[in-house]
Enzyme design. Structure first.
Site, PDB file in Angstrom:
ATOM      1  N   ARG A   1      48.292 -45.637   1.636  1.00  0.00           N
ATOM      2  CA  ARG A   1      48.775 -45.193   2.955  1.00  0.00           C
ATOM      3  C   ARG A   1      47.644 -44.791   3.899  1.00  0.00           C
ATOM      4  O   ARG A   1      47.809 -43.889   4.721  1.00  0.00           O
ATOM      5  CB  ARG A   1      49.766 -44.034   2.822  1.00  0.00           C
ATOM      6  CG  ARG A   1      51.097 -44.415   2.192  1.00  0.00           C
ATOM      7  CD  ARG A   1      51.991 -45.106   3.222  1.00  0.00           C
ATOM      8  NE  ARG A   1      53.147 -45.720   2.575  1.00  0.00           N
ATOM      9  CZ  ARG A   1      54.350 -45.161   2.494  1.00  0.00           C
ATOM     10  NH1 ARG A   1      54.573 -43.996   3.021  1.00  0.00           N
ATOM     11  NH2 ARG A   1      55.329 -45.791   1.907  1.00  0.00           N
TER      12      ARG A   1
ATOM     13  N   ARG B   1      50.869 -42.787   9.525  1.00  0.00           N
ATOM     14  CA  ARG B   1      51.119 -41.708  10.472  1.00  0.00           C
ATOM     15  C   ARG B   1      50.023 -40.657  10.593  1.00  0.00           C
ATOM     16  O   ARG B   1      50.045 -39.863  11.527  1.00  0.00           O
ATOM     17  CB  ARG B   1      52.457 -41.033  10.142  1.00  0.00           C
ATOM     18  CG  ARG B   1      53.632 -41.905  10.537  1.00  0.00           C
ATOM     19  CD  ARG B   1      54.931 -41.348   9.999  1.00  0.00           C
ATOM     20  NE  ARG B   1      54.954 -41.483   8.550  1.00  0.00           N
ATOM     21  CZ  ARG B   1      56.013 -41.155   7.795  1.00  0.00           C
ATOM     22  NH1 ARG B   1      57.092 -40.656   8.357  1.00  0.00           N
ATOM     23  NH2 ARG B   1      55.977 -41.332   6.497  1.00  0.00           N
TER      24      ARG B   1
ATOM     25  N   ARG C   1      52.411 -47.946  17.323  1.00  0.00           N
ATOM     26  CA  ARG C   1      53.784 -48.039  16.840  1.00  0.00           C
ATOM     27  C   ARG C   1      54.827 -47.497  17.826  1.00  0.00           C
ATOM     28  O   ARG C   1      56.028 -47.670  17.608  1.00  0.00           O
ATOM     29  CB  ARG C   1      53.911 -47.269  15.515  1.00  0.00           C
ATOM     30  CG  ARG C   1      53.523 -48.027  14.266  1.00  0.00           C
ATOM     31  CD  ARG C   1      54.562 -49.078  13.902  1.00  0.00           C
ATOM     32  NE  ARG C   1      55.924 -48.562  14.043  1.00  0.00           N
ATOM     33  CZ  ARG C   1      56.532 -47.753  13.195  1.00  0.00           C
ATOM     34  NH1 ARG C   1      55.928 -47.396  12.103  1.00  0.00           N
ATOM     35  NH2 ARG C   1      57.756 -47.321  13.439  1.00  0.00           N
TER      36      ARG C   1
ATOM     37  N   ASP D   1      55.615 -53.395   4.142  1.00  0.00           N
ATOM     38  CA  ASP D   1      56.387 -52.432   3.363  1.00  0.00           C
ATOM     39  C   ASP D   1      57.009 -53.158   2.173  1.00  0.00           C
ATOM     40  O   ASP D   1      57.246 -54.371   2.243  1.00  0.00           O
ATOM     41  CB  ASP D   1      57.488 -51.780   4.208  1.00  0.00           C
ATOM     42  CG  ASP D   1      58.029 -50.536   3.507  1.00  0.00           C
ATOM     43  OD1 ASP D   1      57.444 -49.456   3.676  1.00  0.00           O
ATOM     44  OD2 ASP D   1      59.017 -50.651   2.761  1.00  0.00           O
TER      45      ASP D   1
ATOM     46  N   TYR E   1      66.307 -48.558  -4.761  1.00  0.00           N
ATOM     47  CA  TYR E   1      66.800 -48.499  -3.373  1.00  0.00           C
ATOM     48  C   TYR E   1      68.084 -49.316  -3.214  1.00  0.00           C
ATOM     49  O   TYR E   1      69.035 -48.895  -2.552  1.00  0.00           O
ATOM     50  CB  TYR E   1      65.740 -49.013  -2.390  1.00  0.00           C
ATOM     51  CG  TYR E   1      64.618 -48.028  -2.154  1.00  0.00           C
ATOM     52  CD1 TYR E   1      64.872 -46.774  -1.599  1.00  0.00           C
ATOM     53  CD2 TYR E   1      63.303 -48.329  -2.468  1.00  0.00           C
ATOM     54  CE1 TYR E   1      63.849 -45.856  -1.371  1.00  0.00           C
ATOM     55  CE2 TYR E   1      62.276 -47.418  -2.255  1.00  0.00           C
ATOM     56  CZ  TYR E   1      62.558 -46.187  -1.712  1.00  0.00           C
ATOM     57  OH  TYR E   1      61.555 -45.286  -1.493  1.00  0.00           O
TER      58      TYR E   1
HETATM   59  O1  CP3 Z   1      48.416 -48.040   4.284  1.00  0.00           O
HETATM   60  C1  CP3 Z   1      49.221 -48.528   3.467  1.00  0.00           C
HETATM   61  O2  CP3 Z   1      49.394 -48.031   2.331  1.00  0.00           O
HETATM   62  C2  CP3 Z   1      49.888 -49.859   3.797  1.00  0.00           C
HETATM   63  C3  CP3 Z   1      51.219 -49.883   4.158  1.00  0.00           C
HETATM   64  C4  CP3 Z   1      52.395 -49.463   3.280  1.00  0.00           C
HETATM   65  C5  CP3 Z   1      53.582 -48.974   3.868  1.00  0.00           C
HETATM   66  N1  CP3 Z   1      54.528 -48.866   2.899  1.00  0.00           N
HETATM   67  C6  CP3 Z   1      53.766 -48.713   5.297  1.00  0.00           C
HETATM   68  C7  CP3 Z   1      54.750 -47.694   5.694  1.00  0.00           C
HETATM   69  C8  CP3 Z   1      52.627 -49.576   1.905  1.00  0.00           C
HETATM   70  C9  CP3 Z   1      51.675 -49.991   0.801  1.00  0.00           C
HETATM   71  C10 CP3 Z   1      53.971 -49.183   1.686  1.00  0.00           C
HETATM   72  C11 CP3 Z   1      54.629 -49.223   0.367  1.00  0.00           C
HETATM   73  C12 CP3 Z   1      55.890 -48.489   0.172  1.00  0.00           C
HETATM   74  N2  CP3 Z   1      56.972 -48.387   0.998  1.00  0.00           N
HETATM   75  C13 CP3 Z   1      56.207 -47.803  -1.029  1.00  0.00           C
HETATM   76  C14 CP3 Z   1      55.303 -47.734  -2.231  1.00  0.00           C
HETATM   77  C15 CP3 Z   1      54.208 -46.758  -2.022  1.00  0.00           C
HETATM   78  C16 CP3 Z   1      54.562 -45.298  -2.153  1.00  0.00           C
HETATM   79  O3  CP3 Z   1      54.364 -44.590  -1.179  1.00  0.00           O
HETATM   80  O4  CP3 Z   1      55.010 -44.920  -3.234  1.00  0.00           O
HETATM   81  C17 CP3 Z   1      57.488 -47.254  -0.871  1.00  0.00           C
HETATM   82  C18 CP3 Z   1      58.229 -46.420  -1.892  1.00  0.00           C
HETATM   83  C19 CP3 Z   1      57.972 -47.647   0.410  1.00  0.00           C
HETATM   84  C20 CP3 Z   1      59.298 -47.345   1.027  1.00  0.00           C
HETATM   85  C21 CP3 Z   1      59.079 -46.524   2.238  1.00  0.00           C
HETATM   86  N3  CP3 Z   1      58.716 -47.057   3.469  1.00  0.00           N
HETATM   87  C22 CP3 Z   1      59.108 -45.110   2.378  1.00  0.00           C
HETATM   88  C23 CP3 Z   1      59.461 -44.130   1.280  1.00  0.00           C
HETATM   89  C24 CP3 Z   1      58.751 -44.809   3.704  1.00  0.00           C
HETATM   90  C25 CP3 Z   1      58.564 -43.456   4.346  1.00  0.00           C
HETATM   91  C26 CP3 Z   1      59.766 -42.983   5.091  1.00  0.00           C
HETATM   92  C27 CP3 Z   1      59.432 -41.751   5.906  1.00  0.00           C
HETATM   93  O5  CP3 Z   1      59.529 -41.821   7.129  1.00  0.00           O
HETATM   94  O6  CP3 Z   1      59.053 -40.731   5.301  1.00  0.00           O
HETATM   95  C28 CP3 Z   1      58.520 -46.034   4.352  1.00  0.00           C
HETATM   96  C29 CP3 Z   1      58.084 -46.200   5.748  1.00  0.00           C
HETATM   97  C30 CP3 Z   1      56.657 -46.550   5.921  1.00  0.00           C
HETATM   98  N4  CP3 Z   1      56.041 -47.579   5.257  1.00  0.00           N
HETATM   99  C31 CP3 Z   1      55.737 -45.986   6.835  1.00  0.00           C
HETATM  100  C32 CP3 Z   1      54.537 -46.698   6.714  1.00  0.00           C
HETATM  101  C33 CP3 Z   1      53.280 -46.529   7.494  1.00  0.00           C
HETATM  102  C34 CP3 Z   1      56.041 -44.860   7.805  1.00  0.00           C
HETATM  103  C35 CP3 Z   1      56.882 -45.434   8.887  1.00  0.00           C
HETATM  104  C36 CP3 Z   1      56.665 -44.805  10.236  1.00  0.00           C
HETATM  105  O7  CP3 Z   1      55.539 -44.876  10.760  1.00  0.00           O
HETATM  106  O8  CP3 Z   1      57.653 -44.342  10.787  1.00  0.00           O
END
Ligand code: CP3
Length: 362
Positions: free
Chosen positions: A44, A48, A57, A93, A168
């Site tokens: 990550r 954010r 974004r 994602d 999910y």
């Molecule tokens: O920098 C990076 O790691 C690359 C991008 C990345 C994202 N998601 C972008 C993202 C990666 C590798 C993921 C993988 C992902 N997505 C996982 C596995 C990694 C982990 O954290 O365990 C999981 C479980 C997800 C599902 C998911 N997508 C979640 C739980 C969330 C967060 C929801 C929240 O708002 O708390 C997302 C959204 C997400 N994916 C964001 C990002 C940058 C945040 C979205 C935003 O900016 O609003």
């Protein structure tokens, strides 16, 4: 679809063939070769915690941003510009391939993935058709653009593992106890295997698209598999994850396997076949070395919450991770899970520099 160049039949990792890229500290550590310094990247790292990410974004929903190659290239590159990280992770994602084959889902800010029609029976599987490269042209285009932009910095492609995707899809959204998911795993093993099989196919196809377009390593995220006991992992999860690693083995890129709360599963995750096992912050790396079979590199594992402590504490803890990581055959420094959104980017910048300085010339 573009097929990666193959340099030589004896080369186990032929894809990352440009010499500077091939010899990058990150890919060398994944291959358990000597490194000039311990490579570092942060799960990550794009997201954010970066003001420049929030600006890009603004007004664009999460899943839409993952379909816009210009945005993907920009967001993936942001942390590479800011930090001395040794790898970039593709901005996307784990839910993107599901969305691409037509599953009705959204990623709700502050909540996570939400599924309109959760899968609870055999009829529900119908929506999970095979993924074709043409379903995700924006991924191919963005990876291609990034490979040019990043030069000698390797790009890590990724996908979700079947268990985490299944959780999910079956629960309908994020879940603490994975109740319905485990009920299906325990009580309807044929349905479970069919679901896991289709999700493994999806993961394999999504990873292949990224590698074909030029990604130099892949990571499989099984974020929520720590909920499963070892015996159940062996019976109900491992056959599917090992098929993924088998299918990717021939593509010539290092394969990383990561989960959270997986202390009791580390040995089995190694057995599943990846080259690098990711470790969360709960198990010290020297102990992880004892739990994972020989012939693997490790990745991890500073607690992301340590970054909120005073710098002296961050430094002491990071040096401790490096010292324990030296007992592994190869070590890629990372956090034990993703960067928390309120993390100060300057602390991450300082940490990346520290990892390099403290591990140079060993
Ligand atoms: O920098 C990076 O790691 C690359 C991008 C990345 C994202 N998601 C972008 C993202 C990666 C590798 C993921 C993988 C992902 N997505 C996982 C596995 C990694 C982990 O954290 O365990 C999981 C479980 C997800 C599902 C998911 N997508 C979640 C739980 C969330 C967060 C929801 C929240 O708002 O708390 C997302 C959204 C997400 N994916 C964001 C990002 C940058 C945040 C979205 C935003 O900016 O609003």
């Amino acid at each position: 679809m573009v097929v990666p160049d193959v340099v030589g039949h004896d080369d186990p990792f032929p894809n990352a063939h440009a010499p500077a890229l091939r010899d990058s500290p990150f890919l060398r550590a994944c291959r358990r070769e000597p490194v000039p310094h311990t490579p570092v990247w942060f799960m990550r790292q794009a997201g954010r915690s970066l003001p420049e990410y929030l600006r890009v974004r603004e007004g664009v929903p999460m899943l839409e941003s993952c379909t816009r190659p210009d945005m993907i290239v920009e967001i993936t590159s942001q942390p590479v510009r800011r930090y001395a990280v040794d790898a970039a992770i593709f901005y996307s994602d784990i839910m993107v391939p599901l969305k691409a084959i037509g599953v009705d889902l959204d990623i709700k800010p502050g909540v996570g993935p939400v599924i309109a029609d959760p899968i609870r029976d055999a009829a529900g599987l119908g929506v999970l058709r095979p993924l074709e490269p043409d379903d995700v042209p924006y991924v191919t285009e963005a990876v291609g653009g990034l490979v040019g932009e990043l030069g000698a910095t390797p790009l890590i492609g990724f996908a979700g593992a079947p268990f985490t995707l299944a959780s999910y899809l079956v629960e309908g959204g994020p879940s603490k106890n994975q109740e319905r998911t485990k009920a299906m795993m325990y009580g309807a093993p044929d349905l479970w295997d069919a679901l896991m099989g289709r999700l493994a196919d999806l993961t394999i196809a999504f990873l292949k698209v990224q590698v074909a377009a030029g990604a130099s390593a892949i990571q499989v995220f099984d974020s929520w598999v720590g909920a499963v006991a070892p015996q159940d992992y062996r019976e109900s999860v491992l056959p599917h994850t090992s098929r993924i690693f088998d299918e990717i083995a021939g593509l010539g890129v290092p394969r990383i396997h990561f989960g959270v709360g997986t202390g009791e599963l580390l040995g089995l995750m190694g057995e599943a076949g990846a080259d690098v096992v990711g470790v969360d912050w709960r198990v010290p790396l020297d102990e992880a070395v004892r739990r994972v079979e020989p012939g693997k590199a490790l990745q991890g594992n500073l607690d992301p919450s340590v970054l909120f402590a005073p710098w002296e504490t961050v430094e002491r803890r990071a040096r401790d991770v490096l010292a324990r990581g030296r007992t592994a055959e190869g070590h890629v420094f990372n956090l034990g899970h993703g960067v928390h959104p309120s993390t100060d980017p300057d602390v991450l910048a300082r940490l990346a520099d520290l990892v390099h300085e403290a591990s140079t010339g060993e």
